[in-house]
Scaffold this motif. Structure first.
Motif, PDB file in Angstrom:
ATOM      1  N   ASN A 122      13.598  16.960  20.745  1.00  0.00           N
ATOM      2  CA  ASN A 122      12.802  17.104  19.520  1.00  0.00           C
ATOM      3  C   ASN A 122      12.109  18.461  19.417  1.00  0.00           C
ATOM      4  O   ASN A 122      11.066  18.581  18.779  1.00  0.00           O
ATOM      5  CB  ASN A 122      11.788  15.968  19.362  1.00  0.00           C
ATOM      6  CG  ASN A 122      12.492  14.649  19.154  1.00  0.00           C
ATOM      7  OD1 ASN A 122      13.443  14.571  18.387  1.00  0.00           O
ATOM      8  ND2 ASN A 122      12.046  13.627  19.855  1.00  0.00           N
ATOM      9  N   THR A 123      12.669  19.463  20.094  1.00  0.00           N
ATOM     10  CA  THR A 123      12.166  20.828  19.956  1.00  0.00           C
ATOM     11  C   THR A 123      13.317  21.721  19.505  1.00  0.00           C
ATOM     12  O   THR A 123      14.488  21.383  19.665  1.00  0.00           O
ATOM     13  CB  THR A 123      11.592  21.382  21.283  1.00  0.00           C
ATOM     14  OG1 THR A 123      12.628  21.385  22.265  1.00  0.00           O
ATOM     15  CG2 THR A 123      10.422  20.560  21.779  1.00  0.00           C
ATOM     16  N   VAL A 124      12.948  22.877  18.957  1.00  0.00           N
ATOM     17  CA  VAL A 124      13.940  23.851  18.503  1.00  0.00           C
ATOM     18  C   VAL A 124      13.905  25.055  19.436  1.00  0.00           C
ATOM     19  O   VAL A 124      12.826  25.554  19.768  1.00  0.00           O
ATOM     20  CB  VAL A 124      13.657  24.294  17.050  1.00  0.00           C
ATOM     21  CG1 VAL A 124      14.627  25.377  16.611  1.00  0.00           C
ATOM     22  CG2 VAL A 124      13.725  23.104  16.104  1.00  0.00           C
ATOM     23  N   CYS A 125      15.079  25.502  19.847  1.00  0.00           N
ATOM     24  CA  CYS A 125      15.209  26.710  20.668  1.00  0.00           C
ATOM     25  C   CYS A 125      16.186  27.648  19.981  1.00  0.00           C
ATOM     26  O   CYS A 125      17.185  27.198  19.425  1.00  0.00           O
ATOM     27  CB  CYS A 125      15.810  26.389  22.044  1.00  0.00           C
ATOM     28  SG  CYS A 125      14.864  25.296  23.052  1.00  0.00           S
ATOM     29  N   THR A 126      15.923  28.947  20.064  1.00  0.00           N
ATOM     30  CA  THR A 126      16.924  29.900  19.589  1.00  0.00           C
ATOM     31  C   THR A 126      18.003  30.000  20.660  1.00  0.00           C
ATOM     32  O   THR A 126      17.788  29.624  21.823  1.00  0.00           O
ATOM     33  CB  THR A 126      16.317  31.296  19.353  1.00  0.00           C
ATOM     34  OG1 THR A 126      15.867  31.823  20.602  1.00  0.00           O
ATOM     35  CG2 THR A 126      15.191  31.253  18.336  1.00  0.00           C
ATOM     36  N   PHE A 127      19.146  30.516  20.278  1.00  0.00           N
ATOM     37  CA  PHE A 127      20.212  30.716  21.257  1.00  0.00           C
ATOM     38  C   PHE A 127      19.713  31.632  22.373  1.00  0.00           C
ATOM     39  O   PHE A 127      20.007  31.418  23.546  1.00  0.00           O
ATOM     40  CB  PHE A 127      21.445  31.328  20.596  1.00  0.00           C
ATOM     41  CG  PHE A 127      22.303  30.335  19.847  1.00  0.00           C
ATOM     42  CD1 PHE A 127      21.824  29.095  19.458  1.00  0.00           C
ATOM     43  CD2 PHE A 127      23.606  30.660  19.524  1.00  0.00           C
ATOM     44  CE1 PHE A 127      22.617  28.190  18.768  1.00  0.00           C
ATOM     45  CE2 PHE A 127      24.412  29.771  18.840  1.00  0.00           C
ATOM     46  CZ  PHE A 127      23.917  28.538  18.459  1.00  0.00           C
ATOM     47  N   TYR A 128      18.956  32.664  21.989  1.00  0.00           N
ATOM     48  CA  TYR A 128      18.423  33.599  22.978  1.00  0.00           C
ATOM     49  C   TYR A 128      17.517  32.875  23.966  1.00  0.00           C
ATOM     50  O   TYR A 128      17.638  33.051  25.178  1.00  0.00           O
ATOM     51  CB  TYR A 128      17.662  34.737  22.278  1.00  0.00           C
ATOM     52  CG  TYR A 128      17.107  35.741  23.245  1.00  0.00           C
ATOM     53  CD1 TYR A 128      17.897  36.785  23.716  1.00  0.00           C
ATOM     54  CD2 TYR A 128      15.793  35.640  23.716  1.00  0.00           C
ATOM     55  CE1 TYR A 128      17.403  37.703  24.627  1.00  0.00           C
ATOM     56  CE2 TYR A 128      15.288  36.548  24.628  1.00  0.00           C
ATOM     57  CZ  TYR A 128      16.097  37.578  25.075  1.00  0.00           C
ATOM     58  OH  TYR A 128      15.604  38.480  25.987  1.00  0.00           O
ATOM     59  N   GLU A 129      16.606  32.064  23.465  1.00  0.00           N
ATOM     60  CA  GLU A 129      15.688  31.322  24.345  1.00  0.00           C
ATOM     61  C   GLU A 129      16.437  30.393  25.284  1.00  0.00           C
ATOM     62  O   GLU A 129      16.018  30.171  26.416  1.00  0.00           O
ATOM     63  CB  GLU A 129      14.704  30.492  23.517  1.00  0.00           C
ATOM     64  CG  GLU A 129      13.692  31.303  22.750  1.00  0.00           C
ATOM     65  CD  GLU A 129      12.893  30.474  21.771  1.00  0.00           C
ATOM     66  OE1 GLU A 129      11.728  30.829  21.539  1.00  0.00           O
ATOM     67  OE2 GLU A 129      13.428  29.478  21.221  1.00  0.00           O
ATOM     68  N   LEU A 130      17.549  29.879  24.798  1.00  0.00           N
ATOM     69  CA  LEU A 130      18.306  28.912  25.587  1.00  0.00           C
ATOM     70  C   LEU A 130      19.095  29.562  26.725  1.00  0.00           C
ATOM     71  O   LEU A 130      19.271  28.962  27.778  1.00  0.00           O
ATOM     72  CB  LEU A 130      19.266  28.155  24.665  1.00  0.00           C
ATOM     73  CG  LEU A 130      19.898  26.889  25.187  1.00  0.00           C
ATOM     74  CD1 LEU A 130      18.855  25.895  25.665  1.00  0.00           C
ATOM     75  CD2 LEU A 130      20.753  26.259  24.106  1.00  0.00           C
ATOM     76  N   ILE A 165      21.119  25.043  13.953  1.00  0.00           N
ATOM     77  CA  ILE A 165      20.466  25.460  12.706  1.00  0.00           C
ATOM     78  C   ILE A 165      20.411  26.987  12.652  1.00  0.00           C
ATOM     79  O   ILE A 165      20.464  27.665  13.676  1.00  0.00           O
ATOM     80  CB  ILE A 165      19.049  24.865  12.589  1.00  0.00           C
ATOM     81  CG1 ILE A 165      18.210  25.186  13.827  1.00  0.00           C
ATOM     82  CG2 ILE A 165      19.098  23.372  12.377  1.00  0.00           C
ATOM     83  CD1 ILE A 165      16.778  24.705  13.756  1.00  0.00           C
ATOM     84  N   THR A 166      20.303  27.501  11.428  1.00  0.00           N
ATOM     85  CA  THR A 166      20.137  28.934  11.218  1.00  0.00           C
ATOM     86  C   THR A 166      18.833  29.143  10.472  1.00  0.00           C
ATOM     87  O   THR A 166      18.574  28.466   9.480  1.00  0.00           O
ATOM     88  CB  THR A 166      21.315  29.502  10.407  1.00  0.00           C
ATOM     89  OG1 THR A 166      22.531  29.215  11.103  1.00  0.00           O
ATOM     90  CG2 THR A 166      21.192  31.007  10.231  1.00  0.00           C
ATOM     91  N   PHE A 167      18.014  30.049  10.974  1.00  0.00           N
ATOM     92  CA  PHE A 167      16.742  30.351  10.321  1.00  0.00           C
ATOM     93  C   PHE A 167      16.416  31.823  10.510  1.00  0.00           C
ATOM     94  O   PHE A 167      16.562  32.357  11.601  1.00  0.00           O
ATOM     95  CB  PHE A 167      15.607  29.459  10.861  1.00  0.00           C
ATOM     96  CG  PHE A 167      15.485  29.461  12.356  1.00  0.00           C
ATOM     97  CD1 PHE A 167      14.609  30.319  13.001  1.00  0.00           C
ATOM     98  CD2 PHE A 167      16.253  28.599  13.130  1.00  0.00           C
ATOM     99  CE1 PHE A 167      14.506  30.323  14.381  1.00  0.00           C
ATOM    100  CE2 PHE A 167      16.149  28.591  14.521  1.00  0.00           C
ATOM    101  CZ  PHE A 167      15.272  29.468  15.139  1.00  0.00           C
ATOM    102  N   GLU A 168      16.050  32.471   9.417  1.00  0.00           N
ATOM    103  CA  GLU A 168      15.684  33.885   9.414  1.00  0.00           C
ATOM    104  C   GLU A 168      16.686  34.756  10.170  1.00  0.00           C
ATOM    105  O   GLU A 168      16.323  35.632  10.940  1.00  0.00           O
ATOM    106  CB  GLU A 168      14.281  34.062  10.009  1.00  0.00           C
ATOM    107  CG  GLU A 168      13.200  33.357   9.226  1.00  0.00           C
ATOM    108  CD  GLU A 168      11.841  33.437   9.878  1.00  0.00           C
ATOM    109  OE1 GLU A 168      11.661  34.247  10.831  1.00  0.00           O
ATOM    110  OE2 GLU A 168      10.950  32.692   9.455  1.00  0.00           O
ATOM    111  N   GLY A 169      17.971  34.478   9.967  1.00  0.00           N
ATOM    112  CA  GLY A 169      19.015  35.288  10.602  1.00  0.00           C
ATOM    113  C   GLY A 169      19.277  34.959  12.055  1.00  0.00           C
ATOM    114  O   GLY A 169      20.108  35.596  12.702  1.00  0.00           O
ATOM    115  N   ASN A 170      18.582  34.000  12.612  1.00  0.00           N
ATOM    116  CA  ASN A 170      18.784  33.596  14.008  1.00  0.00           C
ATOM    117  C   ASN A 170      19.459  32.229  14.053  1.00  0.00           C
ATOM    118  O   ASN A 170      19.292  31.421  13.145  1.00  0.00           O
ATOM    119  CB  ASN A 170      17.446  33.513  14.755  1.00  0.00           C
ATOM    120  CG  ASN A 170      16.807  34.847  14.936  1.00  0.00           C
ATOM    121  OD1 ASN A 170      17.434  35.792  15.389  1.00  0.00           O
ATOM    122  ND2 ASN A 170      15.538  34.941  14.568  1.00  0.00           N
TER     123      ASN A 170
END
Length: 176
Positions: A122-130, A165-170
């Motif tokens: 139930n959290t969101v991570c960017t690909f970079y963070e992951l 998901i995609t958000f703000e180009g990420n």
């Protein structure tokens, strides 16, 4: 572990620098090459193979005896790896391929198990963070390339364990 195997194994001996005409022997030889290529890429965390550079790499060139595997044989071995789902050609000319020493399903499971063990559902991570950062250094998916990460996460989407998901180009992912 894998580097010892590769260092002890001479990839281009007289047996392995030419593909054998006997079908049973060739089948065994291709199995050895498959294992060697996948082990080499896994131990070095490599996900691509460029054929322009391949013939000079320690994987296909033994400088101690000045032997190299012919380019057409490298392609034949990679096509065999393609049949098993471990290689995909990145271009029509077969100059570069993507190497998957773990399947997208296996990567997805590793990532999801890591996420659950950290209480990150139930959290969101960017690909970079992951895939980056100090807390990922010891994880198998540290520096996993985006194309393979995307495929791994798509397997989790099918299982309804994540949503890309995609958000703000990420690009990011929410785990369930």
């Amino acid at each position: 572990m894998y580097m010892c195997y590769i260092d002890l194994y001479v990839p281009c001996s007289s047996f392995n620098c030419r593909l054998q005409p006997n079908l049973d022997t060739r089948k065994k030889q291709l199995n050895v090459w498959r294992e060697l290529i996948l082990s080499y890429h896994k131990s070095n965390k490599l996900y691509r193979l460029d054929l322009t550079e391949a013939q000079s790499s320690p994987l296909f060139y033994n400088n101690k005896i000045n032997r190299r595997l012919a380019l057409e044989n490298i392609i034949l071995i990679l096509e065999d790896l393609q049949k098993t789902g471990h290689v995909e050609w990145a271009d029509k000319n077969k100059k570069q391929c993507l190497v998957m020493w773990r399947s997208p399903n296996e990567w997805g499971k590793l990532i999801y198990d890591w996420c659950k063990s950290r209480g990150m559902t139930n959290t969101v991570c960017t690909f970079y963070e992951l895939t980056q950062g100090e807390d990922k250094i010891n994880e198998a998916f540290h520096h996993l390339e985006d194309w393979l990460l995307t495929r791994a996460l798509k397997t989790l989407e099918i299982e309804r364990k994540a949503e890309v998901i995609t958000f703000e180009g990420n690009q990011g992912v929410k785990f369930f």
